[in-house]
Motif scaffolding. Structure first.
Motif, short mmCIF file in Angstrom:
data_model
loop_
_atom_site.label_atom_id
_atom_site.label_comp_id
_atom_site.label_asym_id
_atom_site.label_seq_id
_atom_site.Cartn_x
_atom_site.Cartn_y
_atom_site.Cartn_z
N SER A 1 -10.50 -1.56 10.09
CA SER A 1 -10.66 -2.24 8.64
C SER A 1 -11.55 -3.45 8.75
CB SER A 1 -9.24 -2.62 8.19
OG SER A 1 -8.87 -3.67 9.10
N PHE B 1 0.86 -1.24 0.01
CA PHE B 1 0.09 0.17 0.09
C PHE B 1 0.73 1.19 0.00
CE2 PHE B 1 -3.98 -2.16 1.58
CZ PHE B 1 -3.32 -3.53 2.21
N TRP B 2 0.45 2.32 -0.45
CA TRP B 2 1.08 3.58 -0.14
C TRP B 2 -0.33 4.63 0.35
CZ3 TRP B 2 5.59 5.99 -0.37
CH2 TRP B 2 6.73 5.18 -1.08
N TYR B 3 0.03 5.15 1.54
CA TYR B 3 -0.87 5.85 2.22
C TYR B 3 -0.16 7.43 2.26
CZ TYR B 3 -3.78 2.44 4.48
OH TYR B 3 -4.57 1.25 4.47
N GLN C 1 -4.40 8.48 4.44
CA GLN C 1 -5.51 8.30 3.62
C GLN C 1 -4.86 7.15 2.65
OE1 GLN C 1 -7.11 11.75 1.94
NE2 GLN C 1 -6.64 12.80 3.68
N LEU C 2 -5.48 6.18 2.14
CA LEU C 2 -5.13 5.22 1.28
C LEU C 2 -4.98 6.04 -0.17
CD1 LEU C 2 -4.10 2.34 0.58
CD2 LEU C 2 -6.68 1.99 -0.09
N LYS D 1 -3.43 0.45 -3.67
CA LYS D 1 -2.95 -0.89 -3.23
C LYS D 1 -2.50 -1.68 -4.27
CE LYS D 1 -7.36 -2.01 -2.15
NZ LYS D 1 -8.59 -2.33 -1.00
N THR E 1 -7.70 -2.72 3.63
CA THR E 1 -7.45 -1.05 3.75
C THR E 1 -7.78 -0.71 5.15
OG1 THR E 1 -7.91 -1.17 1.32
CG2 THR E 1 -7.82 0.87 2.67
N GLN E 2 -6.91 -0.13 5.64
CA GLN E 2 -7.45 0.65 7.21
C GLN E 2 -7.57 2.17 6.87
OE1 GLN E 2 -4.34 -0.01 10.16
NE2 GLN E 2 -4.09 -1.92 9.76
N TYR E 3 -8.54 2.50 7.78
CA TYR E 3 -9.44 3.79 7.53
C TYR E 3 -8.80 4.42 8.90
CZ TYR E 3 -11.78 2.15 3.43
OH TYR E 3 -12.15 1.80 2.29
N GLY F 1 -3.56 4.88 -8.64
CA GLY F 1 -4.29 5.41 -7.45
C GLY F 1 -5.10 6.63 -7.65
#
Lengths: 114, 111
Positions: B94, A34-36, A45-46, A49, B99-101, A59
């Motif tokens: 999540s 992932f990159w946040y 924030q995402l 992925k 994916t985590q918020y 993205g």
């Protein structure tokens, strides 16, 4: 052992220039990556992925990343940066769906020159 | 869009003090997490939970307790706060460790 390394703590680029933020991971299996992004005074924030398939993933806001198993890398790219892209970017590793905790890199702080 | 809220947003306490940080998520996610963020370390996992009444130990649990009272609510407790616990704390949720918020964070200062 699982780990994520972002070798550049700070990167500065001019507005309109292209961008690459580097990420190297260590994981024995096939990782979820992932990159946040963290904007000032906000939570994470995402951005995008990667689970499997096409190694180039798209993205939000024009960002993309390329997965390379041979190089153990997952670099983030953008063709033309905007001042609003100034933020801290985190590369994150997971062992997979239901397979474990997230492992965060130390983050790269991106600054945009006008 | 997943919603995760944290309270308080800022907290100052003294060494030895008792602090409770609160997190609520309104999306029925089963997993919830507490992280701390310090310069040079990225985010480090303190505790996490996969449902009401469940608690799992993270990577930096010393000095912290946590409790998941409902699907929505996850609390982080510092019963004897120390200056080393001065940090920015994030809660996240999540579905099945996908994916985590993240919430907006709580800035804690221990004097």
């Amino acid at each position: 052992a699982q780990s994520v390394t972002q070798p550049d703590a700070r990167v500065t680029v001019s507005e309109g220039a292209s961008l690459q933020l580097r990420c190297k991971y260590s994981y024995s299996g096939t990782p979820y990556l992932f990159w946040y992004v963290q904007y000032p005074r906000q939570g994470l924030q995402l951005l995008l992925k990667y689970y499997s398939g096409d190694p180039v993933v798209q993205g939000v806001n024009g960002f993309e990343a390329e997965f390379s198993k041979s190089n153990s890398s997952f670099h983030l790219r953008k063709a033309s940066v905007h001042w609003s892209d100034s933020a801290v970017y985190f590369c994150v590793l997971s062992g997979g769906y239901n397979q474990g905790k997230l492992i965060f890199g130390q983050g790269t702080k991106l600054s945009i020159k006008p | 869009e997943a919603a995760v809220t944290q309270s308080p947003r800022n907290k100052v306490t003294v060494t030895g003090g008792n602090v409770t940080l609160s997190c609520r998520q309104t999306n029925s996610h089963n997993y919830m997490y507490w992280y701390r963020q310090d310069t040079g370390h990225g985010l480090r996992l303190i505790h996490y939970s996969y449902g009401a009444g469940n608690l799992q130990i993270g990577d930096v649990p010393d000095g912290y307790k946590a409790t998941r009272t409902t699907q929505e609510d996850f609390f982080l407790l510092l019963e004897l706060a120390s200056p080393s616990q001065t940090s920015l704390y994030f809660c996240a949720s999540s579905v099945n460790q996908d994916t985590q918020y993240f919430g907006p964070g709580t800035r804690l200062l221990v004097l």
